[in-house]
Design a protein around this motif. Structure first.
Motif, PDB file in Angstrom:
ATOM      1  N   LEU A  53      30.962  50.162  41.103  1.00 12.58           N
ATOM      2  CA  LEU A  53      32.369  50.061  41.508  1.00 12.58           C
ATOM      3  C   LEU A  53      32.889  51.456  41.892  1.00 12.58           C
TER       4      LEU A  53
ATOM      5  N   SER B  89      34.976  37.702  38.347  1.00 12.40           N
ATOM      6  CA  SER B  89      35.527  36.854  39.403  1.00 12.40           C
ATOM      7  C   SER B  89      34.709  37.015  40.678  1.00 12.40           C
ATOM      8  N   ASP B  90      34.555  35.915  41.410  1.00 15.67           N
ATOM      9  CA  ASP B  90      33.871  35.982  42.696  1.00 15.67           C
ATOM     10  C   ASP B  90      34.634  36.919  43.631  1.00 15.67           C
ATOM     11  N   ASP B  91      33.902  37.481  44.578  1.00 13.90           N
ATOM     12  CA  ASP B  91      34.460  38.559  45.400  1.00 13.90           C
ATOM     13  C   ASP B  91      35.790  38.196  46.053  1.00 13.90           C
ATOM     14  N   ARG B  92      35.933  36.988  46.565  1.00 14.98           N
ATOM     15  CA  ARG B  92      37.165  36.620  47.275  1.00 14.98           C
ATOM     16  C   ARG B  92      38.370  36.568  46.339  1.00 14.98           C
TER      17      ARG B  92
ATOM     18  N   ALA C 236      38.504  38.610  43.549  1.00 15.29           N
ATOM     19  CA  ALA C 236      38.450  39.810  42.715  1.00 15.29           C
ATOM     20  C   ALA C 236      39.780  40.546  42.654  1.00 15.29           C
ATOM     21  N   GLU C 237      40.416  40.749  43.799  1.00 16.55           N
ATOM     22  CA  GLU C 237      41.684  41.482  43.814  1.00 16.55           C
ATOM     23  C   GLU C 237      42.764  40.743  43.027  1.00 16.55           C
TER      24      GLU C 237
ATOM     25  N   SER D 116      39.392  41.861  35.780  1.00 14.68           N
ATOM     26  CA  SER D 116      38.455  41.479  36.841  1.00 14.68           C
ATOM     27  C   SER D 116      37.671  40.216  36.472  1.00 14.68           C
TER      28      SER D 116
END
Length: 285
Positions: A81, A192-195, A197-198, A274
């Motif tokens: 990260l 969390s899955d990348d989509r 994550a934010e 996260s």
């Protein structure tokens, strides 16, 4: 004669470093940082001169490994990260003697262990993050000597990590060190899955994981460690425990395993990060 003066389960989320920086996440991990500072303060008050960290961010595939170099110094950027931790300076003294003693004691117990004093063997952020905040504002001559132990044990048995933790305590008691012991790793660890994550930087990924974490923390507060030790393998599997939660097994082995029954003191209440579950908690001796 040496002794463990304080033992704790702690977080090492990289968003703690992000929390220091200007931007939309500034201050978001103040509570976790304050928890680390408080644990460090209490340890020094109890006379701690050394920190032993069970670092679940250090992956090993064979054996139990102890990083006990004479000195750790450098600038760290996370390859996992890099947008969270970059250019983080660190400098801590090491304690090779205690590291060698831990390896010897673990080997006597039948747990294949190796101590390493290798200048190029660097620390992982599961050690660097808590050491950063536990040393903030501390004079150079009051720094803990640092030992980092790999706790992301990819092909190991939890019972061996319990035995390893017990050996760590025996080694400490044979030494001349006053030691702060830290299990550095998460509760549930389903990122969390990348989509998402934010959006999930301050949340759990699944409600199931959140509720399991909250239940586990209540068990800890009630001192129900016999039951917790029995459920640890399933908890680690079904809630994606970080590194299979070998850091927690090591810590509980050091404390007495299923016979340990002291109510934990929650320093930083459980929080999502996260997608994962995090906490700072002291396990009384």
């Amino acid at each position: 004669m040496g002794e463990v003066v304080l033992a704790a389960k702690i977080c090492h989320v990289p968003s703690m470093y992000l929390s220091e920086l200007p931007g939309k996440h500034h201050g978001c991990r103040d509570a976790a940082i304050a928890g680390h500072k408080e644990i460090g303060r209490r340890a020094r008050e109890l006379g701690a001169d050394t920190a032993v960290v069970f670092d679940v961010h250090w992956l090993v595939n064979s054996g139990y490994h102890i990083n006990c170099g004479e000195q750790f110094q450098g600038t760290y950027t996370s390859n996992e990260l890099p947008h969270f931790i970059k250019n983080m300076d660190y400098a801590y003294p090491g304690c090779p003697e205690l590291g060698e003693l831990i390896a010897a004691e673990a080997n006597l117990a039948g747990v294949r262990s190796m101590a390493h004093n290798i200048p190029s063997l660097e620390l992982e952020y599961g050690t660097l993050v808590p050491m950063r905040y536990m040393h903030m504002g501390v004079p150079e001559d009051e720094k803990f000597k640092v030992i980092s132990i790999a706790a992301w044990c990819a092909w190991h048995r939890l019972e061996d990590s319990f035995a390893f933790g017990a050996a760590v305590r025996r080694a400490i008691e044979k030494s001349d060190r006053k030691v702060l012991v830290l299990a550095s790793g998460s509760l549930s660890h389903r990122f969390s899955d990348d989509r998402e994550a934010e959006a999930n930087i301050h949340n759990w990924t699944r409600e199931f994981d959140k509720q399991m974490d909250l239940h586990v923390v209540e068990m800890w507060k009630q001192g129900r460690f016999k039951e917790f030790c029995a459920m640890l393998p399933d908890y680690a599997e079904h809630c994606f425990g970080e590194g299979k939660m070998h850091d927690t097994a090591m810590l509980l082995g050091l404390l007495g395993g299923p016979e340990y029954a002291q109510p934990a003191e929650i320093i930083t209440p459980p929080f999502g990060s996260s997608g994962t579950g995090q906490i700072n908690a002291i396990f009384p001796l």
